[in-house]
Design a protein around this motif. Structure first.
Motif, short mmCIF file in Angstrom:
data_model
loop_
_atom_site.label_atom_id
_atom_site.label_comp_id
_atom_site.label_asym_id
_atom_site.label_seq_id
_atom_site.Cartn_x
_atom_site.Cartn_y
_atom_site.Cartn_z
N GLY A 1 -3.51 11.54 -7.61
CA GLY A 1 -3.12 11.63 -9.00
C GLY A 1 -2.79 10.25 -9.54
N LEU B 1 -7.05 -3.50 -7.23
CA LEU B 1 -6.41 -3.55 -5.92
C LEU B 1 -7.28 -2.79 -4.94
CD1 LEU B 1 -3.82 -4.28 -4.26
CD2 LEU B 1 -2.98 -1.99 -4.85
N TYR C 1 -10.34 2.10 -0.61
CA TYR C 1 -10.00 2.61 -1.92
C TYR C 1 -9.91 1.45 -2.91
CZ TYR C 1 -8.45 7.06 0.16
OH TYR C 1 -8.38 8.26 0.82
N LEU D 1 -11.26 6.75 -3.82
CA LEU D 1 -12.02 6.50 -2.60
C LEU D 1 -13.38 5.88 -2.91
CD1 LEU D 1 -12.23 6.91 0.50
CD2 LEU D 1 -13.31 9.12 0.01
N LEU E 1 -7.70 -1.29 -1.22
CA LEU E 1 -6.86 -0.82 -0.12
C LEU E 1 -7.74 -0.29 1.00
CD1 LEU E 1 -4.46 1.21 -2.39
CD2 LEU E 1 -3.69 -0.66 -0.95
N GLY F 1 0.82 -1.19 0.00
CA GLY F 1 0.00 0.00 0.00
C GLY F 1 0.86 1.25 0.00
N LEU G 1 -3.20 9.24 6.71
CA LEU G 1 -3.74 7.92 6.41
C LEU G 1 -2.67 6.85 6.54
CD1 LEU G 1 -5.98 8.29 3.23
CD2 LEU G 1 -6.70 7.61 5.51
N GLY H 1 -1.85 1.54 -13.17
CA GLY H 1 -1.49 2.81 -13.79
C GLY H 1 -2.27 4.01 -13.29
N GLU H 2 -3.08 3.81 -12.26
CA GLU H 2 -3.88 4.91 -11.73
C GLU H 2 -3.66 5.04 -10.23
OE1 GLU H 2 -5.11 5.80 -15.44
OE2 GLU H 2 -5.55 6.96 -13.62
N GLY H 3 -4.08 6.17 -9.68
CA GLY H 3 -4.02 6.35 -8.24
C GLY H 3 -5.25 5.74 -7.58
N PRO H 4 -5.20 5.53 -6.28
CA PRO H 4 -6.37 5.00 -5.57
C PRO H 4 -7.55 5.95 -5.66
CG PRO H 4 -4.39 4.88 -4.20
CD PRO H 4 -4.05 5.74 -5.38
N PHE I 1 -2.11 3.04 5.29
CA PHE I 1 -2.67 2.09 4.35
C PHE I 1 -2.30 0.66 4.70
CE2 PHE I 1 -4.60 4.28 0.76
CZ PHE I 1 -4.18 5.58 0.94
N GLY I 2 -3.23 -0.25 4.40
CA GLY I 2 -2.90 -1.66 4.40
C GLY I 2 -2.14 -2.00 3.13
N GLN I 3 -1.70 -3.27 3.02
CA GLN I 3 -0.88 -3.64 1.88
C GLN I 3 -1.70 -3.96 0.64
OE1 GLN I 3 -1.71 -5.58 4.40
NE2 GLN I 3 -0.83 -7.63 4.26
N GLN J 1 -11.13 4.17 5.61
CA GLN J 1 -11.55 4.33 4.22
C GLN J 1 -11.16 3.09 3.41
OE1 GLN J 1 -9.49 8.05 3.34
NE2 GLN J 1 -11.34 9.21 3.79
N GLN K 1 -7.86 0.67 -6.60
CA GLN K 1 -6.81 1.18 -7.47
C GLN K 1 -6.68 0.28 -8.68
OE1 GLN K 1 -2.89 1.33 -5.68
NE2 GLN K 1 -2.18 2.90 -7.10
#
Lengths: 112, 114
Positions: free
Chosen positions: A104, B86, B35, B45, B88, A42, B102, B40-43, B104-106, B33, B37
């Motif tokens: 982003g 993915l 998320y 929500l 999260l 993560g 924040l 090639g992109e961000g997480p 994050f978990g793995q 929270q 993902q």
């Protein structure tokens, strides 16, 4: 509303070289974050800005990483010199009130 | 030391099956929270849960926050290939009061096959 912009999207460098990433947050968002996401893990917070001041940089390897947020808007993250273990995706996020962060697309860095 | 443990780390299922992803910690979170993902992109929500015992539903996704605010689960009913990604979980530490840090978990890598 435009999202968080990052550039470049991909970067390949050799170890010991330097590299810089750029982030433009959502307009009006006072808080900006840089995360490092290693493959299979993560995101890990590197640094957090509130306007142009640093709130938290406890996990930033300060001997090689630096970040700035001039005028409280755009931000740059620099690595000098890079190591193999710096290969990761570097994510920028911004938030208005702190609870909801918008990410982003990230910059994928490969260090060879 | 991982503050937030997610399980399973990988999940490959057939379309139409149900699944549950777990997020556990020994720490108390002021909110948690989830998320999603994509490569090639961000997480992005999905949901924020704040109150212990809270349950939120988002179409076929059901999110639950544990009574003690230390754990959470994500249940997907009748998974579809579009759910692949993915997942999260991320918690706001109860003791952290500036700007919403924040943890994050793995992550759980979900693959739904048609």
């Amino acid at each position: 509303e435009a999202g968080v912009a990052q550039s470049p999207r991909y970067k390949i460098i050799e170890k010991r070289q330097s590299v810089a990433f750029w982030c433009n947050p959502i307009s009006g968002h006072a808080t900006l974050y840089w995360y490092q996401q290693i493959l299979g893990q993560g995101p890990k917070l590197l640094i957090q800005f509130q306007n142009n001041g640093v709130v938290d940089d406890s996990q930033l390897p300060k001997d090689r990483f630096s970040a700035e947020r001039l005028k409280g808007v755009d931000s740059t993250l620099k690595i000098q010199p890079a190591k193999l273990e710096d290969s990761a995706v570097y994510l920028c996020a911004s938030s208005l009130m702190g609870q909801e962060q918008y990410f982003g697309p990230g910059t994928r860095l490969t260090v060879t | 030391t991982q503050l937030l443990e997610q399980s399973p780390q990988f999940l490959s299922i057939q379309e139409g099956e149900n699944l549950t992803v777990y997020c556990n910690s020994s720490s108390v979170f002021s909110s948690l929270q989830w998320y999603r993902q994509e490569p090639g992109e961000g997480p992005v929500l999905l949901v924020t849960v704040v109150t212990g015992g809270e349950v939120k539903k988002l179409k076929r996704l059901t999110f639950q926050f544990g009574d003690a605010r230390k754990d959470s689960s994500l249940h997907i009913t009748a998974a579809q290939p579009g759910d692949t990604g993915l997942y999260l979980c991320a918690g706001h530490l109860a003791s952290y009061n500036q700007g919403g840090k924040l943890i994050f978990g793995q992550g759980t890598e979900l693959s739904v096959k048609p």
